[in-house]
Design a protein around this motif. Structure first.
Motif, PDB file in Angstrom:
ATOM      1  N   SER A 168       0.844  -1.195   0.000  1.00  0.00           N
ATOM      2  CA  SER A 168       0.000   0.000   0.000  1.00  0.00           C
ATOM      3  C   SER A 168       0.883   1.250   0.000  1.00  0.00           C
ATOM      4  O   SER A 168       1.927   1.297   0.675  1.00  0.00           O
ATOM      5  N   VAL A 170       0.878   5.790  -0.266  1.00  0.00           N
ATOM      6  CA  VAL A 170       0.222   7.096  -0.296  1.00  0.00           C
ATOM      7  C   VAL A 170       1.057   7.992  -1.209  1.00  0.00           C
ATOM      8  O   VAL A 170       2.226   8.287  -0.901  1.00  0.00           O
ATOM      9  N   GLN A 182       1.767  12.456   5.234  1.00  0.00           N
ATOM     10  CA  GLN A 182       2.200  11.797   6.480  1.00  0.00           C
ATOM     11  C   GLN A 182       1.031  11.624   7.442  1.00  0.00           C
ATOM     12  O   GLN A 182       0.903  10.571   8.088  1.00  0.00           O
ATOM     13  N   ALA A 185      -1.170   8.812   6.013  1.00  0.00           N
ATOM     14  CA  ALA A 185      -0.534   7.497   6.159  1.00  0.00           C
ATOM     15  C   ALA A 185      -0.625   7.006   7.603  1.00  0.00           C
ATOM     16  O   ALA A 185      -0.830   5.808   7.858  1.00  0.00           O
ATOM     17  N   ILE A 190      -0.280   3.077   6.782  1.00  0.00           N
ATOM     18  CA  ILE A 190       0.519   2.807   5.583  1.00  0.00           C
ATOM     19  C   ILE A 190       1.897   3.417   5.799  1.00  0.00           C
ATOM     20  O   ILE A 190       2.022   4.593   6.164  1.00  0.00           O
ATOM     21  N   LEU A 193       5.407   6.232   1.474  1.00  0.00           N
ATOM     22  CA  LEU A 193       4.972   7.496   0.879  1.00  0.00           C
ATOM     23  C   LEU A 193       5.845   7.768  -0.346  1.00  0.00           C
ATOM     24  O   LEU A 193       7.071   7.582  -0.297  1.00  0.00           O
ATOM     25  N   VAL A 205      -4.404   7.377  -2.465  1.00  0.00           N
ATOM     26  CA  VAL A 205      -4.126   6.193  -1.652  1.00  0.00           C
ATOM     27  C   VAL A 205      -4.385   4.973  -2.510  1.00  0.00           C
ATOM     28  O   VAL A 205      -5.504   4.784  -3.032  1.00  0.00           O
TER      29      VAL A 205
END
Length: 212
Positions: A168, A170, A182, A185, A190, A193, A205
């Motif tokens: 996963s 972001v 941030q 996430a 998650i 990044l 996302v």
């Protein structure tokens, strides 16, 4: 009287005095020891008198004087240490770096100094797109509800049609969106990044395999 005839052993003078050699030797020895015993007794008496009377009269040995001096010095030292000593009292110290005037001014104004560094503000008005890259049906809608409940503006929802995702992610568009990414996430759990300009949305996302 006996019935045996007298012989030469029965001829003992009637007026003779019997004297033994052992008696003469014993008397001579006792007379010879008397002067020695008298001298020993006198010497013992003189020694007792000297031992008992001379220390009281001040004629003791030099060692006694030294011991008396040691005792007197020890007594003087004990009396000196027994006297209380003055303990210096702690004086209040002032820090040279403190400024009383500035402290009083700040207290009277009722304002607090502003922090030197502030964290980047999170803008939850930025739309968030959520795409499902797993085989779990309805996962994008469930995550979208979580995003909306936290106060974010929800963007498009759907299935991921791009390259297969390993995890996963972001995605955020530019450094201005990093603080938002941030925060998002952390909300969704998650860890990855990525700064990418491939999306038209500021925050995207993508849910990868294994996301629950």
């Amino acid at each position: 009287m006996t019935r045996y005839p007298r012989d030469e052993f029965d001829r003992v003078p009637e007026t003779s005095t019997r004297q033994g050699v052992h008696r003469t030797v014993a008397a001579a020895r006792s007379r010879g020891l008397a002067p020695i015993l008298s001298v020993g007794a006198f010497a013992l008496a003189v020694g007792l008198v000297a031992f008992l009377l001379l220390p009281r009269l001040g004629f003791g040995p030099a060692g006694g004087t030294a011991m008396a001096a040691d005792k007197s010095s020890a007594t003087a030292a004990a009396s000196a240490t027994a006297q209380p000593t003055a303990t210096p009292t702690a004086q209040p110290t002032t820090s040279p770096t403190s400024d009383p005037g500035s402290t009083v001014a700040a207290a009277s104004s009722g304002t607090t100094p502003a922090p030197t560094a502030t964290a980047a503000a999170v803008d939850k008005t930025q739309p968030v797109a959520v795409y499902n890259g797993t085989t779990t049906a309805g996962l994008a809608g469930r995550v979208g509800s979580t995003v909306t409940s936290d106060g974010w503006v929800l963007g498009p929802l759907g299935n991921w049609t791009g390259p297969r995702q390993q995890t996963s992610v972001v995605y955020y568009n530019g450094a201005a969106q990093k603080a938002n990414a941030q925060e998002l996430a952390a909300l969704l759990g998650i860890a990855t990044l990525v700064d990418s300009a491939d999306f038209k949305m500021p925050l995207v996302v993508v849910l990868g395999p294994g996301y629950r």
